[in-house]
Design a protein around this motif. Structure first.
Motif, PDB file in Angstrom:
ATOM      1  N   ALA A 106       0.831  -1.207   0.000  1.00 45.08           N
ATOM      2  CA  ALA A 106       0.000   0.000   0.000  1.00 45.08           C
ATOM      3  C   ALA A 106       0.864   1.255   0.000  1.00 45.08           C
ATOM      4  N   ILE A 107       1.944   1.252   0.777  1.00 48.36           N
ATOM      5  CA  ILE A 107       2.841   2.417   0.805  1.00 48.36           C
ATOM      6  C   ILE A 107       3.490   2.617  -0.569  1.00 48.36           C
ATOM      7  N   PHE A 108       3.885   1.510  -1.195  1.00 51.81           N
ATOM      8  CA  PHE A 108       4.478   1.609  -2.526  1.00 51.81           C
ATOM      9  C   PHE A 108       3.477   2.145  -3.549  1.00 51.81           C
ATOM     10  N   LEU A 109       2.233   1.668  -3.498  1.00 52.66           N
ATOM     11  CA  LEU A 109       1.227   2.066  -4.473  1.00 52.66           C
ATOM     12  C   LEU A 109       0.590   3.413  -4.157  1.00 52.66           C
ATOM     13  N   ASN A 110       0.897   3.984  -3.004  1.00 54.61           N
ATOM     14  CA  ASN A 110       0.322   5.281  -2.633  1.00 54.61           C
ATOM     15  C   ASN A 110       1.084   6.457  -3.236  1.00 54.61           C
ATOM     16  N   GLN A 111       2.076   6.177  -4.040  1.00 57.77           N
ATOM     17  CA  GLN A 111       2.866   7.236  -4.662  1.00 57.77           C
ATOM     18  C   GLN A 111       2.139   7.786  -5.901  1.00 57.77           C
ATOM     19  N   THR A 112       2.467   9.006  -6.241  1.00 52.84           N
ATOM     20  CA  THR A 112       1.877   9.637  -7.429  1.00 52.84           C
ATOM     21  C   THR A 112       2.923   9.649  -8.546  1.00 52.84           C
ATOM     22  N   ILE A 113       3.028   8.505  -9.213  1.00 50.90           N
ATOM     23  CA  ILE A 113       3.939   8.398 -10.335  1.00 50.90           C
ATOM     24  C   ILE A 113       3.173   7.892 -11.549  1.00 50.90           C
ATOM     25  N   ARG A 114       3.783   8.034 -12.698  1.00 45.72           N
ATOM     26  CA  ARG A 114       3.112   7.665 -13.935  1.00 45.72           C
ATOM     27  C   ARG A 114       2.883   6.147 -13.996  1.00 45.72           C
ATOM     28  N   GLY A 115       1.687   5.759 -14.429  1.00 46.84           N
ATOM     29  CA  GLY A 115       1.354   4.350 -14.566  1.00 46.84           C
ATOM     30  C   GLY A 115       0.955   3.657 -13.288  1.00 46.84           C
ATOM     31  N   MET A 116       0.759   4.419 -12.190  1.00 51.30           N
ATOM     32  CA  MET A 116       0.456   3.792 -10.907  1.00 51.30           C
ATOM     33  C   MET A 116      -0.915   3.105 -10.919  1.00 51.30           C
ATOM     34  N   ARG A 117      -1.859   3.616 -11.708  1.00 49.73           N
ATOM     35  CA  ARG A 117      -3.172   2.978 -11.772  1.00 49.73           C
ATOM     36  C   ARG A 117      -3.072   1.565 -12.341  1.00 49.73           C
ATOM     37  N   LEU A 118      -2.196   1.387 -13.302  1.00 52.05           N
ATOM     38  CA  LEU A 118      -1.984   0.056 -13.867  1.00 52.05           C
ATOM     39  C   LEU A 118      -1.398  -0.884 -12.825  1.00 52.05           C
TER      40      LEU A 118
END
Length: 309
Positions: A106-118
């Protein structure tokens, strides 16, 4: 006389005014009433019925025969029961790995970087598929000759290992299959919690020089207590009611070594090996008691922590 009559007149409030006075107090209970009724009929009542049935010798169709605590006494001498209980302990201990693993994801996926939705969709995928499908996928993954894990072990050691056919490894293999969707579920809970973390506290901690593990331990995790509580509770419940994967992947084998209490209950009460409803109900009562001990402990700890705040 007019002044003396006023209190009596005000005490005799008309029904419509009385309803308006208590409407705010009664309205929540009226909304809760259908749910409480369903909960009482379909959850509370079956629990007490199971306790009652566990005191009988009954095949589910014929006449019940009162035997008191004989089913529980038989459990104490049942090796299959102890095997199932030990496997549930393994499930419970190893399933707890899903809580820190889900938090890290969750901490890794909580970032605002390109392609995070994928990336979020890929990590979320195991949660939306059926447990039966998960069991089939991992059965193929472990399968001798063509399974990916079997071929990998054979390539590394020269000898493959049939995970689901070896009583030393079968329970661990099924638990690994269960952890895959469970980690995804915990990850979703923590992602929801991270969206509610106070950004001003994060900024203040950064100004004080906090970062990395110090930031996580002292600033983020205290705000994630509700999410952690829910994650632990659903993980405990998932570990103790682990039936689907055992049924799909091994059917309790080899030689009953992968049984858990929920599967053993089904085997005794509803399968062709048993039709012993009373004995199965006794196993269900034991499983319910274990589950209530853990959940009550978590609720008491959370209540105590809330009082100390």
């Amino acid at each position: 006389m007019t002044r003396a009559a006023l209190p009596a007149a005000s005490a005799e409030m008309p029904p419509r005014s009385r309803w308006r006075t208590h409407q705010r107090r009664l309205a929540p209970w009226l909304f809760l009433a259908p749910g409480l009724a369903m909960f009482a009929v379909y959850v509370v009542s079956p629990i007490f019925q199971s306790m009652w049935i566990s005191l009988y010798d009954w095949d589910g169709l014929g006449e019940k025969v009162w035997i008191g605590a004989a089913n529980y006494a038989e459990l104490m001498d049942d090796d299959a029961f102890y095997t199932s209980l030990w496997n549930n302990v393994l499930w419970l201990v190893l399933y707890m790995l899903s809580v820190p693993a889900g938090l890290m994801m969750a901490i890794f996926l909580n970032q605002t970087i390109r392609g995070m939705r994928l990336y979020k969709s890929m990590f979320f995928f195991p949660f939306v598929i059926s447990q039966v499908v998960v069991g089939l996928i991992f059965s193929w993954f472990y399968a001798p000759d063509f399974g990916l894990l079997y071929q990998l072990i054979e390539w590394l050691t020269g000898t493959g290992v049939a995970i689901l056919a070896d009583d030393r490894y079968v329970t661990y293999g099924i638990i690994a299959a269960g952890l895959w969707p469970q980690i995804a579920y915990v990850m979703i809970l923590y992602l929801t919690g991270l969206n509610n973390v106070a950004t001003d506290q994060i900024e203040a901690a950064r100004l004080d020089g906090a970062k990395g593990w110090r930031m996580l331990w002292h600033v983020v995790l205290p705000q994630l207590r509700p999410a952690t509580f829910i994650a632990v509770v659903v993980t405990v419940i998932g570990a103790l009611r682990s039936f689907d994967l055992v049924s799909v992947m091994t059917d309790g084998g080899p030689y009953g070594s992968s049984r858990v209490l929920s599967f053993y209950m089904y085997e005794q009460a509803l399968s062709e090996y048993g039709y012993r409803m009373g004995y199965g109900a006794a196993i269900a009562v034991v499983l319910f008691a274990i589950m209530m001990i853990f959940i009550s402990g978590f609720i008491w700890k959370m209540w105590r922590d809330e009082r100390e705040r």
